[in-house]
Design a protein around this motif. Structure first.
Motif, mmCIF file in Angstrom:
data_model
loop_
_atom_site.group_PDB
_atom_site.id
_atom_site.type_symbol
_atom_site.label_atom_id
_atom_site.label_comp_id
_atom_site.label_asym_id
_atom_site.label_seq_id
_atom_site.Cartn_x
_atom_site.Cartn_y
_atom_site.Cartn_z
ATOM 1 N N ALA A 54 -11.812 -4.431 2.159
ATOM 2 C CA ALA A 54 -11.041 -5.426 1.421
ATOM 3 C C ALA A 54 -10.392 -6.396 2.389
ATOM 4 O O ALA A 54 -9.938 -6.015 3.469
ATOM 5 C CB ALA A 54 -9.978 -4.737 0.570
ATOM 6 N N VAL A 55 -10.353 -7.666 2.011
ATOM 7 C CA VAL A 55 -9.746 -8.692 2.853
ATOM 8 C C VAL A 55 -8.231 -8.574 2.772
ATOM 9 O O VAL A 55 -7.665 -8.451 1.692
ATOM 10 C CB VAL A 55 -10.198 -10.098 2.410
ATOM 11 C CG1 VAL A 55 -9.477 -11.168 3.212
ATOM 12 C CG2 VAL A 55 -11.710 -10.240 2.566
ATOM 13 N N GLY A 56 -7.573 -8.594 3.925
ATOM 14 C CA GLY A 56 -6.118 -8.517 3.955
ATOM 15 C C GLY A 56 -5.481 -9.742 3.326
ATOM 16 O O GLY A 56 -6.089 -10.805 3.241
ATOM 17 N N GLU A 57 -4.249 -9.582 2.900
ATOM 18 C CA GLU A 57 -3.576 -10.686 2.238
ATOM 19 C C GLU A 57 -2.088 -10.632 2.521
ATOM 20 O O GLU A 57 -1.497 -9.569 2.650
ATOM 21 C CB GLU A 57 -3.807 -10.636 0.727
ATOM 22 C CG GLU A 57 -3.222 -11.821 -0.007
ATOM 23 C CD GLU A 57 -3.836 -12.012 -1.382
ATOM 24 O OE1 GLU A 57 -3.295 -12.821 -2.136
ATOM 25 O OE2 GLU A 57 -4.831 -11.347 -1.675
ATOM 26 N N THR A 58 -1.491 -11.806 2.638
ATOM 27 C CA THR A 58 -0.053 -11.912 2.796
ATOM 28 C C THR A 58 0.605 -11.944 1.430
ATOM 29 O O THR A 58 0.191 -12.704 0.551
ATOM 30 C CB THR A 58 0.313 -13.189 3.573
ATOM 31 O OG1 THR A 58 -0.354 -13.176 4.840
ATOM 32 C CG2 THR A 58 1.814 -13.278 3.792
ATOM 33 N N LEU A 59 1.618 -11.130 1.244
ATOM 34 C CA LEU A 59 2.325 -11.038 -0.024
ATOM 35 C C LEU A 59 3.702 -11.666 0.155
ATOM 36 O O LEU A 59 4.452 -11.285 1.056
ATOM 37 C CB LEU A 59 2.455 -9.578 -0.435
ATOM 38 C CG LEU A 59 2.636 -9.233 -1.906
ATOM 39 C CD1 LEU A 59 1.461 -9.744 -2.722
ATOM 40 C CD2 LEU A 59 2.781 -7.735 -2.077
ATOM 41 N N SER A 60 4.046 -12.636 -0.683
ATOM 42 C CA SER A 60 5.343 -13.299 -0.567
ATOM 43 C C SER A 60 6.436 -12.434 -1.189
ATOM 44 O O SER A 60 6.162 -11.584 -2.044
ATOM 45 C CB SER A 60 5.307 -14.664 -1.264
ATOM 46 O OG SER A 60 5.418 -14.503 -2.665
ATOM 47 N N PRO A 61 7.694 -12.640 -0.797
ATOM 48 C CA PRO A 61 8.779 -11.854 -1.384
ATOM 49 C C PRO A 61 8.943 -12.087 -2.881
ATOM 50 O O PRO A 61 9.519 -11.254 -3.575
ATOM 51 C CB PRO A 61 10.014 -12.319 -0.606
ATOM 52 C CG PRO A 61 9.638 -13.626 0.006
ATOM 53 C CD PRO A 61 8.170 -13.544 0.260
ATOM 54 N N GLY A 62 8.407 -13.196 -3.396
ATOM 55 C CA GLY A 62 8.514 -13.478 -4.823
ATOM 56 C C GLY A 62 7.741 -12.515 -5.696
ATOM 57 O O GLY A 62 7.948 -12.482 -6.923
ATOM 58 N N VAL A 63 6.855 -11.706 -5.091
ATOM 59 C CA VAL A 63 6.074 -10.746 -5.870
ATOM 60 C C VAL A 63 6.883 -9.481 -6.178
ATOM 61 O O VAL A 63 6.577 -8.756 -7.121
ATOM 62 C CB VAL A 63 4.770 -10.401 -5.123
ATOM 63 C CG1 VAL A 63 4.014 -9.259 -5.787
ATOM 64 C CG2 VAL A 63 3.872 -11.633 -5.034
#
Length: 367
Positions: A54-63
């Protein structure tokens, strides 16, 4: 709760609900259904793991508030995903500028072990009481208010309403003659790395525009990292990875001490949208409803939110209320229209290579 195969007799089809797809959108839908209708059976159908990275992803604090609503935020914060302070970019200029999450007032974001995140969310869905079937849907027919879903393994599920969270395949919508509108041909060529920097927190994601696309790179948990080159499918040449990197000096500097780890993969990253994302007894969620260019940073957040909203639509369908489906379909159209305007503004900020095909296409009307 172990995955197990169900039979039609296990359900009252008039009060059963099915989710197709086990990614963030499908899990959010199933978790929301368990919250809204704890007395009703919910079945989530997802393909068995193929071992695909799976491709990594940045998760914002808004999630985080979305995860709180789903009841999984506390555990998520204990999983060891790598905290991230924000994003840096060389976009519109060779100079790097940084955007810190600190100034949003919502804390830091995270760089995900994406495969681990998805597997964990599916486990939380099981723990909430949803039945998980490892299979894929072949056919879906609706008659007298009931869906009959035939799976590849020969099983048939009956349900009153369902959520399509099958990703860019938009499986149910296509089956019903509503194919998504595709707006571009963006793909992501991804390469994973290892490195010796065991950060307590990461520097953040890095984005760098080049003449035939743009680069994304980020640290991942466990001394790993990922770099992705984004371009149109027809512009993805056979140039060696190192030669392609030579045109991205900022990214090259970041990856200087990283070591290649595993084969490169190419994944779809194009924008697309459904004109009708919900109907009688069904709703699409996540990429199945609307898929976004990764530069927008709308991936997981939209998947979770739309999964939650799609679940409310199918609960309305159980009650004979068609209004939620209408409002939801309209909201998906609005979100995608707003996204297209935002995307145009993002790409308009980069004007160094107007004669190159990738950028010329982005400077035309989007959507």
């Amino acid at each position: 709760m172990a995955d197990r195969q169900l039979t039609p007799s296990a359900h009252n089809p008039r009060s059963s609900l099915v989710v197709l797809g086990g990614g963030p959108a499908g899990c959010a839908a199933a978790l929301t259904l368990r919250r809204y209708t704890p007395h009703l059976p919910v079945t989530l159908v997802t393909r068995p793991s193929t071992g695909e990275v799976a491709v990594g992803e940045t998760l914002s604090p808004g999630v985080l508030p979305l995860l709180q609503y789903l009841g999984v935020a506390v555990e998520f914060q204990r999983l060891g995903h790598l905290p991230s302070g924000g994003t840096a970019s060389a976009w519109g200029s060779s100079q790097v500028s940084a955007r810190s999450y600190l100034f949003t007032g919502r804390g830091h974001g995270w760089h995900l072990d994406r495969a681990g995140f998805d597997a964990w969310l599916l486990d939380r869905t099981r723990a909430a009481g949803a039945e998980v079937v490892l299979d894929r849907a072949l056919r879906a027919e609706r008659a007298d208010g009931t869906w009959m879903i035939t799976l590849a393994g020969g099983m048939t599920l009956e349900c009153a309403a369902l959520v399509d969270a099958t990703g860019r395949a938009s499986w149910l919508a296509r089956l019903r003659g509503i194919p998504p509108r595709r707006h571009d041909a963006l793909v992501a060529e991804a390469q994973w790395y290892t490195h010796d920097r065991r950060e307590a927190s990461a520097e953040g994601a890095l984005v760098e525009a080049v003449e035939d696309g743009w680069w994304y790179s980020a640290s991942l948990p466990g001394g790993r990292g990922v770099a992705m080159f984004m371009t149109d499918h027809d512009l993805l040449t056979d140039r060696a990875w190192v030669d392609r990197l030579a045109g991205a000096p900022v990214t090259t500097m970041r990856l200087g001490s990283w070591r290649l780890d595993g084969e490169r993969v190419v994944r779809p990253a194009h924008s697309q949208s459904l004109d009708v994302a919900a109907g009688e007894g069904w709703a699409a969620a996540g990429d199945a409803a609307s898929a976004f260019d990764p530069i927008s940073s709308m991936g997981i957040g939209f998947s979770l939110r739309s999964g939650m909203d799609a679940a409310r639509v199918v609960v309305g369908a159980l009650e004979g209320d068609a209004e939620p489906a209408k409002y939801y379909a309209a909201s998906i159209r609005r979100i995608h229209a707003e996204y297209c305007e935002r995307l145009k503004a993002i790409y308009a900020a980069e004007r160094r290579w107007p004669e190159h095909a990738f950028w010329a296409r982005r400077h035309e009307s989007v959507g």
